[in-house]
Design a protein around this motif. Structure first.
Motif, PDB file in Angstrom:
ATOM      1  N   ALA A 145     -22.110  11.720 -17.136  1.00  0.00           N
ATOM      2  CA  ALA A 145     -21.767  10.555 -16.312  1.00  0.00           C
ATOM      3  C   ALA A 145     -23.056   9.911 -15.815  1.00  0.00           C
ATOM      4  O   ALA A 145     -23.375   9.963 -14.630  1.00  0.00           O
ATOM      5  N   VAL A 146     -23.779   9.321 -16.726  1.00  0.00           N
ATOM      6  CA  VAL A 146     -25.038   8.672 -16.372  1.00  0.00           C
ATOM      7  C   VAL A 146     -24.741   7.423 -15.548  1.00  0.00           C
ATOM      8  O   VAL A 146     -23.914   6.596 -15.924  1.00  0.00           O
ATOM      9  N   SER A 147     -25.411   7.304 -14.411  1.00  0.00           N
ATOM     10  CA  SER A 147     -25.230   6.124 -13.569  1.00  0.00           C
ATOM     11  C   SER A 147     -25.809   4.904 -14.271  1.00  0.00           C
ATOM     12  O   SER A 147     -26.974   4.914 -14.673  1.00  0.00           O
ATOM     13  N   GLU A 148     -25.008   3.866 -14.420  1.00  0.00           N
ATOM     14  CA  GLU A 148     -25.494   2.634 -15.024  1.00  0.00           C
ATOM     15  C   GLU A 148     -26.360   1.913 -14.000  1.00  0.00           C
ATOM     16  O   GLU A 148     -25.895   1.577 -12.911  1.00  0.00           O
ATOM     17  N   PRO A 149     -27.654   1.695 -14.274  1.00  0.00           N
ATOM     18  CA  PRO A 149     -28.579   1.196 -13.246  1.00  0.00           C
ATOM     19  C   PRO A 149     -28.158  -0.118 -12.598  1.00  0.00           C
ATOM     20  O   PRO A 149     -28.266  -0.273 -11.375  1.00  0.00           O
ATOM     21  N   GLU A 150     -27.673  -1.058 -13.401  1.00  0.00           N
ATOM     22  CA  GLU A 150     -27.293  -2.352 -12.829  1.00  0.00           C
ATOM     23  C   GLU A 150     -26.129  -2.182 -11.856  1.00  0.00           C
ATOM     24  O   GLU A 150     -26.120  -2.779 -10.772  1.00  0.00           O
ATOM     25  N   ALA A 151     -25.154  -1.359 -12.229  1.00  0.00           N
ATOM     26  CA  ALA A 151     -24.016  -1.119 -11.345  1.00  0.00           C
ATOM     27  C   ALA A 151     -24.448  -0.394 -10.084  1.00  0.00           C
ATOM     28  O   ALA A 151     -23.916  -0.650  -8.989  1.00  0.00           O
ATOM     29  N   THR A 152     -25.410   0.513 -10.210  1.00  0.00           N
ATOM     30  CA  THR A 152     -25.910   1.236  -9.042  1.00  0.00           C
ATOM     31  C   THR A 152     -26.598   0.288  -8.062  1.00  0.00           C
ATOM     32  O   THR A 152     -26.362   0.338  -6.850  1.00  0.00           O
ATOM     33  N   ALA A 153     -27.450  -0.582  -8.576  1.00  0.00           N
ATOM     34  CA  ALA A 153     -28.136  -1.548  -7.714  1.00  0.00           C
ATOM     35  C   ALA A 153     -27.124  -2.471  -7.036  1.00  0.00           C
ATOM     36  O   ALA A 153     -27.254  -2.787  -5.847  1.00  0.00           O
ATOM     37  N   ARG A 154     -26.120  -2.894  -7.780  1.00  0.00           N
ATOM     38  CA  ARG A 154     -25.085  -3.770  -7.210  1.00  0.00           C
ATOM     39  C   ARG A 154     -24.322  -3.051  -6.104  1.00  0.00           C
ATOM     40  O   ARG A 154     -24.026  -3.635  -5.059  1.00  0.00           O
ATOM     41  N   TYR A 155     -24.018  -1.778  -6.335  1.00  0.00           N
ATOM     42  CA  TYR A 155     -23.294  -0.986  -5.343  1.00  0.00           C
ATOM     43  C   TYR A 155     -24.091  -0.882  -4.037  1.00  0.00           C
ATOM     44  O   TYR A 155     -23.551  -1.065  -2.942  1.00  0.00           O
ATOM     45  N   ILE A 156     -25.382  -0.582  -4.159  1.00  0.00           N
ATOM     46  CA  ILE A 156     -26.213  -0.440  -2.960  1.00  0.00           C
ATOM     47  C   ILE A 156     -26.338  -1.773  -2.231  1.00  0.00           C
ATOM     48  O   ILE A 156     -26.255  -1.837  -0.997  1.00  0.00           O
ATOM     49  N   ALA A 157     -26.508  -2.854  -2.977  1.00  0.00           N
ATOM     50  CA  ALA A 157     -26.588  -4.172  -2.356  1.00  0.00           C
ATOM     51  C   ALA A 157     -25.298  -4.498  -1.606  1.00  0.00           C
ATOM     52  O   ALA A 157     -25.337  -5.042  -0.487  1.00  0.00           O
ATOM     53  N   ASP A 158     -24.154  -4.159  -2.195  1.00  0.00           N
ATOM     54  CA  ASP A 158     -22.877  -4.407  -1.528  1.00  0.00           C
ATOM     55  C   ASP A 158     -22.759  -3.588  -0.249  1.00  0.00           C
ATOM     56  O   ASP A 158     -22.232  -4.069   0.767  1.00  0.00           O
ATOM     57  N   GLN A 159     -23.232  -2.350  -0.295  1.00  0.00           N
ATOM     58  CA  GLN A 159     -23.201  -1.503   0.898  1.00  0.00           C
ATOM     59  C   GLN A 159     -24.042  -2.107   2.032  1.00  0.00           C
ATOM     60  O   GLN A 159     -23.638  -2.094   3.197  1.00  0.00           O
ATOM     61  N   ILE A 160     -25.208  -2.621   1.683  1.00  0.00           N
ATOM     62  CA  ILE A 160     -26.078  -3.236   2.694  1.00  0.00           C
ATOM     63  C   ILE A 160     -25.405  -4.468   3.301  1.00  0.00           C
ATOM     64  O   ILE A 160     -25.409  -4.663   4.524  1.00  0.00           O
ATOM     65  N   ARG A 161     -24.805  -5.281   2.462  1.00  0.00           N
ATOM     66  CA  ARG A 161     -24.129  -6.477   2.990  1.00  0.00           C
ATOM     67  C   ARG A 161     -22.941  -6.100   3.876  1.00  0.00           C
ATOM     68  O   ARG A 161     -22.705  -6.737   4.921  1.00  0.00           O
ATOM     69  N   ARG A 162     -22.181  -5.087   3.476  1.00  0.00           N
ATOM     70  CA  ARG A 162     -21.065  -4.619   4.309  1.00  0.00           C
ATOM     71  C   ARG A 162     -21.567  -4.163   5.674  1.00  0.00           C
ATOM     72  O   ARG A 162     -20.996  -4.516   6.714  1.00  0.00           O
ATOM     73  N   TYR A 163     -22.610  -3.378   5.664  1.00  0.00           N
ATOM     74  CA  TYR A 163     -23.156  -2.831   6.909  1.00  0.00           C
ATOM     75  C   TYR A 163     -23.643  -3.951   7.821  1.00  0.00           C
ATOM     76  O   TYR A 163     -23.382  -3.939   9.036  1.00  0.00           O
ATOM     77  N   GLU A 164     -24.325  -4.918   7.254  1.00  0.00           N
ATOM     78  CA  GLU A 164     -24.862  -6.000   8.078  1.00  0.00           C
ATOM     79  C   GLU A 164     -23.775  -6.963   8.546  1.00  0.00           C
ATOM     80  O   GLU A 164     -24.006  -7.774   9.451  1.00  0.00           O
ATOM     81  N   ALA A 165     -22.584  -6.855   7.940  1.00  0.00           N
ATOM     82  CA  ALA A 165     -21.435  -7.634   8.404  1.00  0.00           C
ATOM     83  C   ALA A 165     -20.618  -6.867   9.443  1.00  0.00           C
ATOM     84  O   ALA A 165     -19.553  -7.330   9.865  1.00  0.00           O
ATOM     85  N   GLY A 166     -21.116  -5.696   9.821  1.00  0.00           N
ATOM     86  CA  GLY A 166     -20.455  -4.923  10.860  1.00  0.00           C
ATOM     87  C   GLY A 166     -19.515  -3.850  10.365  1.00  0.00           C
ATOM     88  O   GLY A 166     -18.829  -3.201  11.163  1.00  0.00           O
ATOM     89  N   GLU A 167     -19.467  -3.610   9.060  1.00  0.00           N
ATOM     90  CA  GLU A 167     -18.609  -2.570   8.503  1.00  0.00           C
ATOM     91  C   GLU A 167     -19.413  -1.291   8.290  1.00  0.00           C
ATOM     92  O   GLU A 167     -20.630  -1.332   8.095  1.00  0.00           O
ATOM     93  N   PRO A 168     -18.738  -0.128   8.301  1.00  0.00           N
ATOM     94  CA  PRO A 168     -19.467   1.131   8.106  1.00  0.00           C
ATOM     95  C   PRO A 168     -19.875   1.336   6.647  1.00  0.00           C
ATOM     96  O   PRO A 168     -19.248   0.788   5.737  1.00  0.00           O
TER      97      PRO A 168
END
Length: 313
Positions: free
Chosen positions: A279-302
């Motif tokens: 189950a190799v992590s696809e790099p582009e999907a990984t970067a997108r996932y982390i970016a989404d997490q940062i945006r969620r957090y900065e919008a006040g979500e955990p």
């Protein structure tokens, strides 16, 4: 507000990915001059000692993969949320791997492959059906449950084991130490997906293998480990294959990687080796996932998929 990329491999591709997914953010790497007080987030795998130190405004550390054992041993790990990557792409790939190898064992593929090499017509007079084969998934989180559903669709008799009690519709889920032996005793194919922690290091050993089912339709218990190499004692796997305690093993992870050329696992006739690619992590999907997490957090979500430090995963 900067993101620090702290990895032991080539950094520029990750800088490019995060620049695309976090436009307007400063993306910095170790070895370059940057303001350590500006770092809010770190994306890392296998950080070297000292690389996460002196970041006074750090708010989260993201692991560039599903596992976090590479971080749990970091000396002075910052007291901020540690976030695992948990994306559909990685989950689906792991399930593909498990279904493929369970089917290969169900249909006795190794025997027919050997017969083909010698041009021998090998009849199969009483093959088991999938429902006759009991698969036990040790580690019943996101990856384990997805694999369980897909294996069940193929007809396998699937159960799970989790360190803590879980209720998953359609499956018997054993939990804790008190139910571990019962889980092993009903298992013909053992799939190991538990995280690597001090409690699980070396858990795939002779003592465990002896507790697996001896009355199954496959002629002996089978191990599939695509979790972490530190879970397994490779000398015990080899010895148990040779004395019949195990019938076969599929190993995607190893105590030392890459697997050394002199390892006897390479040439053992009942071992299937894959190069840590279940189950190799696809790099582009990984970067997108982390970016989404940062945006969620900065919008006040955990943050999602935050590591429980007391458990180590």
């Amino acid at each position: 507000m900067s993101l620090l990329v702290a990895v032991t491999w080539e950094t520029q591709p990750w800088v490019d990915r995060f620049t695309r997914h976090l436009p307007g953010r400063e993306i910095v790497v170790l070895g370059e001059e940057f303001d350590r007080a500006s770092i809010r987030y770190v994306a890392t795998w296998g950080p070297k000692p000292g690389s996460l130190d002196g970041l006074p405004n750090l708010e989260a550390v993201f692991s560039l993969g599903a596992g976090v054992d590479h971080l749990m041993g970091y000396p002075g790990l910052p007291d901020v949320p540690i976030v695992r990557v948990a994306q559909d792409d990685l989950t689906h790939r792991m399930s593909e791997y498990m279904v493929m190898h369970c089917l290969l064992y169900l249909r006795d593929h190794a025997r027919f492959a050997a017969a083909q090499r010698t041009k021998r017509w090998e009849e199969d007079r009483s093959p088991p059906i999938a429902g006759d084969v009991r698969v036990g998934i040790m580690g019943f989180g996101v990856l384990g449950q997805d694999a369980a559903f897909k294996l069940k669709m193929m007809g396998f008799n699937v159960a799970g084991w989790s360190r803590t009690p879980k209720s998953v519709e359609g499956f018997k889920v054993y939990s804790g130490e008190n139910e571990f032996d019962a889980f092993l005793a009903r298992t013909d194919i053992l799939i190991a997906l538990v995280p690597l922690t001090p409690d699980t290091r070396g858990i795939l050993n002779r003592s465990l293998f002896r507790k697996l089912a001896r009355d199954g339709r496959l002629g002996g218990p089978i191990l599939i480990n695509a979790g972490r190499g530190g879970l397994q004692v490779e000398s015990d796997i080899l010895a148990c294959l040779d004395d019949g305690t195990l019938k076969a093993a599929t190993l995607d992870v190893f105590e030392k990687e890459p697997l050394p050329e002199n390892s006897p696992l390479w040439e053992h006739p009942r071992v299937t080796i894959t190069p840590h690619n279940a189950a190799v992590s696809e790099p582009e999907a990984t970067a997108r996932y982390i970016a989404d997490q940062i945006r969620r957090y900065e919008a006040g979500e955990p943050f999602q998929n935050v590591v429980d430090r007391t458990r180590g995963y």
